[in-house]
Write a protein that holds these residues in place. Sequence first.
Motif, PDB file in Angstrom:
ATOM      1  N   ASP A 204      48.364 -54.746 -28.950  1.00 11.46           N
ATOM      2  CA  ASP A 204      49.166 -53.864 -29.805  1.00 11.46           C
ATOM      3  C   ASP A 204      48.304 -53.050 -30.755  1.00 11.46           C
ATOM      4  O   ASP A 204      48.810 -52.254 -31.522  1.00 11.46           O
ATOM      5  CB  ASP A 204      50.167 -54.690 -30.614  1.00 11.46           C
ATOM      6  N   ARG A 205      47.002 -53.243 -30.707  1.00 11.00           N
ATOM      7  CA  ARG A 205      46.140 -52.537 -31.654  1.00 11.00           C
ATOM      8  C   ARG A 205      45.771 -51.154 -31.131  1.00 11.00           C
ATOM      9  O   ARG A 205      45.720 -50.927 -29.931  1.00 11.00           O
ATOM     10  CB  ARG A 205      44.861 -53.347 -31.905  1.00 11.00           C
ATOM     11  N   ALA A 206      45.495 -50.273 -32.058  1.00 12.06           N
ATOM     12  CA  ALA A 206      45.088 -48.924 -31.685  1.00 12.06           C
ATOM     13  C   ALA A 206      43.697 -48.960 -31.055  1.00 12.06           C
ATOM     14  O   ALA A 206      42.855 -49.770 -31.448  1.00 12.06           O
ATOM     15  CB  ALA A 206      45.068 -48.030 -32.919  1.00 12.06           C
ATOM     16  N   VAL A 207      43.489 -48.075 -30.090  1.00 11.14           N
ATOM     17  CA  VAL A 207      42.163 -47.987 -29.460  1.00 11.14           C
ATOM     18  C   VAL A 207      41.105 -47.679 -30.523  1.00 11.14           C
ATOM     19  O   VAL A 207      39.978 -48.175 -30.477  1.00 11.14           O
ATOM     20  CB  VAL A 207      42.160 -46.902 -28.366  1.00 11.14           C
ATOM     21  N   GLN A 208      41.500 -46.863 -31.503  1.00  4.90           N
ATOM     22  CA  GLN A 208      40.548 -46.498 -32.548  1.00  4.90           C
ATOM     23  C   GLN A 208      40.096 -47.697 -33.371  1.00  4.90           C
ATOM     24  O   GLN A 208      39.119 -47.604 -34.108  1.00  4.90           O
ATOM     25  CB  GLN A 208      41.149 -45.429 -33.470  1.00  4.90           C
ATOM     26  N   SER A 209      40.811 -48.804 -33.282  1.00  2.47           N
ATOM     27  CA  SER A 209      40.403 -49.980 -34.052  1.00  2.47           C
ATOM     28  C   SER A 209      39.444 -50.874 -33.268  1.00  2.47           C
ATOM     29  O   SER A 209      38.885 -51.801 -33.821  1.00  2.47           O
ATOM     30  CB  SER A 209      41.642 -50.782 -34.468  1.00  2.47           C
ATOM     31  N   TYR A 210      39.263 -50.571 -31.992  1.00  6.20           N
ATOM     32  CA  TYR A 210      38.362 -51.424 -31.191  1.00  6.20           C
ATOM     33  C   TYR A 210      36.930 -51.299 -31.717  1.00  6.20           C
ATOM     34  O   TYR A 210      36.431 -50.189 -31.920  1.00  6.20           O
ATOM     35  CB  TYR A 210      38.350 -50.997 -29.720  1.00  6.20           C
ATOM     36  N   GLN A 211      36.290 -52.430 -31.858  1.00  4.13           N
ATOM     37  CA  GLN A 211      34.906 -52.408 -32.310  1.00  4.13           C
ATOM     38  C   GLN A 211      34.033 -51.660 -31.300  1.00  4.13           C
ATOM     39  O   GLN A 211      33.098 -50.958 -31.668  1.00  4.13           O
ATOM     40  CB  GLN A 211      34.401 -53.844 -32.493  1.00  4.13           C
TER      41      GLN A 211
END
Lengths: 546, 405, 334
Positions: free
Chosen positions: C25-32
């Motif tokens: 459910d997390r945004a791709v932009q939040s991926y490390q």
Amino acid sequence: MTSATVPPGLSAPAGSSAVYHTGSWRTERPVYMSLLPPCSAACPAGEDIQAWLFEAQEAGDGYERAWRRLTVENPLPAIMGRVCYHPCQAACNRVQLDEMVGINAVERFLGDLAIAKGWQFEPPAGDRLTGRRVLVIGSGPAGLSAAYHLRMSGHEVHVLEAKTEFGGMLRYGIPAYRLPRHVIDAEVARLEAVGIVLQANQRVEDLAARAAGYDATVVCVGAGVGAHVSIPAATAAKVLDAVRLLEETAAGTPPLLGRRVAIYGGGNTAMDAARTARRLGAEDAVIIYRRTKAQMPAHEEEYKDAISEGIRVKWLSTIAEVERGKVVIERMELDAGGRPQPTGVFDEVEADTVVLAIGQDADLDIVEGVPGMAVERGVIAVDERMMTGVPGVFAAGDAAPGDRTATYAVGQGKLAARGVDAYLRGREFAAPQRVAQATFDRLNTWYYADAPAQSRPELEAARRTSGFEEVVQGLSEASALFEARRCMSCGNCFECDNCYGLCPDDVIRKLGEGKKYSIDLNYCKGCGICAAECPCGCIEMVPEER
Amino acid sequence: MLELLEGSQAVARAVGLARPGVVCAYPISPQTHIVEALSGMVRTGKLANCDYINVESEFAAMSVSIGASAAGARVYTATASQGLLYMAEAVYNASGLKLPIVMTVANRALGAPINIWNDQSDSLSQRDSGWLQLFAVDNQEAIDLHVIAYKVAEELSLPVMVCMDGFVLTHASDVVELPTQEQVDAFLPPITPLEKLDIAEPRSMGMMAGPDVFTETKYLAHMALVGASKVIKRVADQYAAHLGRDAWQPVRVWGPDSPSERGGPVSAERPAQQGEIAVIGMGSVMGTMQAAVPRLKEQGIKIRLVTLGSYRPFPARSVREAIGTADRVVVLDRALMPGVGGVLSADVRRSMARLGIPMHSVIAGLGGRSITERSLGKVLTQAKAGELGELEFMDLKRDLVEGAG
Amino acid sequence: MAKTHIPFMQTGTLVVGNRLLDEEDRAVQSYQNRPSTLTRGHRACQGCAEALAARWVLDTAMEVTQGKLMVANATGCLEVFSTLYPESAWRVPWVHSLFANAASVATGIAAANHARGRDDIRVIAQGGDGGTGDIGLACLSGMFERNDDVLYVCYDNQAYMNTGVQRSGATPPAARTATTPAVGPHPGNVFGQGKFVPKIAMAHDIPYVATATVADLRDLEAKVRKAMSHRGARYIHILVTCPLGWGTKTADSIKMARLATRCGLFPVFEAEYGEVTAVTKIRSQAPVEDYLRPQRRFAHLFGAKADEAALERIRGAAERNIRRYNLLPEGGVA
């Protein structure tokens, strides 16, 4: 600029722009700050509220982490979660958005969960034991807090309690419907489990004699003496002070009050006395207060609870005379300075008993005549580290200067413990640093979705006055979690990834969960989007100096 | 196998034999029959693994070609006249990106006034675009040239225009011989682009070049075209050898005494010499010219024909060698630079600068005006007699222009 | 990632990441380890929202396609600031051809991939408002009409910023540009009939059309995912603040886009096969003045020579959008 020969279509490999350092364009640089949230700034016990809410937000194991984080500062969350007047909530920035975060309710949830799960404190490790012995006189909130922090610093702690049970005003001043006794017992037992020795029925008469053999002493004797005023009273009139009413009720030997009770005073003790009177069978309980509602020192919640239990209030009234079965009251009016002035207009209120709730005094017998000990304005004088004029003797709680709330006492107990620790280690006492506050204007509240507060269920009014059952119930886990998650984490990064995701120049690195971020200043152009869009205002743009 | 085919059909089949991955086109006469035929071949599966895109303009046609070629496909499109101008920006872009696109230009006049018939103004207007421009004299050459063009384009990583006179060739039915699929497959392996969009090794194509590197890119583009002549010659020879027959050549020199009907390669031919007129031209006019040569010889006019198959790169050295020691040079210009003269003659003049041989530019066949043997004979008679001007408009109707303007 | 309401109030659905959410459910932009398809070292101005939006779009597409993506880029700021030889800020196979032809180039790429049986490799074309709606409109329309398998993304900063802020067909009325100066009886851009490319796209009945802004990352990511779940021609039109051209603070790029949607001047919606299927309601309505006043390109509307008539027409445009796209929540108050 090109060392290699020009490729046929003048192409370039992916990501080769990394050689171009755009950081030289910058006039301001973003800096991550850790600011003091208003809740923590307002907490008399010095809890890092934002930090433990952060843990609680994760639910599951997060609750225990939250409880442990909380109890670093305050060992009594189940108690404080009930009786603290939560100045943290009044200070909460969320008030300006919708409603304050119910910090107190979450604290109680964690405290109750800890009791239910049997969580214990880690006793100090062997190598941290100092062998120093500290005597704590009084087992109220200040005494318990001081004992806990001293023990955690590795000292041996001995607590003496004059009464038959521990807790001081927690037990003898706060009615059971607000603070059930088993809660006090559980949190005291947890303190004993880390090696604190508590002894009851130990009234200290001679401070010097009892302090002998200890390296330091902390006096936490509280303010358990009801204040008196001179009111003309018929011999047959029944007048008693609220402290005695609450104390005797707590001890299981409540006084006989009659059918109608008048309570004189407008503080929290007056509310407790009135509500206790109702529970003891009084059909009518009337609070008589000489000022207005706006000037009333009682906490709003306490007042509301009292009113909802059928208690009446006579504002701008003083008791002129107490007779058998009634009191004569004089109407007051406020002068230009807001002070009540007599009007010469009198009235009568029927009352079988008059309860005086006009303040409490510290019991200073213990320090009277002790050389070097100073008493100022009815309390023991202390320095910034809570040490009295006698080296090695400290004081905290209601017997020391400051607000008279249980939470303040917990904070003072901690402060005194730090003072003792510094004293015993021969260190300079370092007063806690105050850092910049995370004020509301720093926040970007767009990112906090609308979320009304979750209220704690209350016992219906009919059941309340029939006994001493706890009135305010705890939050369900779902509600506690929701409430914890309403925290805006003011001034402290909660890893929402906004800075990382919203940087147009891809210069922020995410270091992994719990490790936050770093900014690659070789490339940061200083646009300031990260700072502007940080929900909690923890990024500051600082001018570059070149 | 010899077949009677319309030029456009023959070209479409030749293109099909090259197995392009993407074909796109926008209709414009006289190119339409080629792409119509290809659309049918893709629909029926005769041309497999090929996407046929009906685009909304020539600009889009070249743009789709650029995308497809950048993605590594063998690409084909065709255009003419206004269409070539409409795609001009993309034409330059394709060569700058070094994309081996092959495009047929069915040569046609440029308006206004609008005119759908043949001359070579269109492709010659793009002479500086960085594309190779190869011309066919007849439909057999057009067939061969498309296969050769792909081989050359992909070896050089440069786009190629295959130019054939509109209507005169595209709509003319001739007996031609198509190579077999096996022959083409053996000659033209699947495309292996020098550079392409590749998910395994992502690169950025079409970057901006600053003053620090722009000159170098243009120098390299120049050198690539200069070096292209050798490659074209080699590939043409390989093709002829592969098929075991005579085929298209970048330059041909031919006279009545030449061994082959079609004329041999320049190295095997003797150049023009004293007493001879060298006639230089491109496209179908050279077929007409060839027919006229024996009759002119009977009149005592000795002609050596220099047929340019390659206009870009311009084979200056071969042209110079072919001119040899001719008395004079006549260039048959199918495109005009108003205020200057013939386009082709300008290139020829540059290549024979120090020879000291007189040169005449004959503007012929603009906008589909027929180039007859008779008119050619008349012009060359004048040349022989020293009566031909430096710039002549063949068959100009004086009565229509005198007093006009 | 479906666009779901996430009842965690500290984080809501509005921030980029959320440690309390499940990974998916997390945004791709939040991926490390996000792709950072447009990476550091590019030369966009400070606070450039186009650079930001481009990374969001392509990172999401890279995630969806597992790296099987090719990009065609129109001439414009995005191209110039990212690819000055020999340095490219792209981490995806990328080609720039011309100003007007990104849609056609993308069609060609898609055709080439299809012809060799590589439909798994997806294609995105991208450009600014001029390259999309003015000079590039014919190519765009052709791509739409043929339903070529291309997602076209327009980064609309409402003028020709790359050449020095000249008026485009997407420049709003009254806005000052270098070719619509704030002088004369009617300063700034003319009140024409407007050209809203998403509606032109919808007129082609293509599978998917959406608008978005840099003020709502999660919405944009969800739309890119949805677009990539369709085959055929798709179009996403993103409002991107240009601090240089709009005359706004570099730090306010997100805020300005947010205000554009809050006042109703930029409707955020989705359409499938020519019909509006979803609308992002205005969460908290703002007057158009709140959006216009911080922008120097609208400065002549305020102050001593305030142009109330022009403001009224702009308010009218916002109200028309609100009505046409039904932008207010139930009850009509935001």
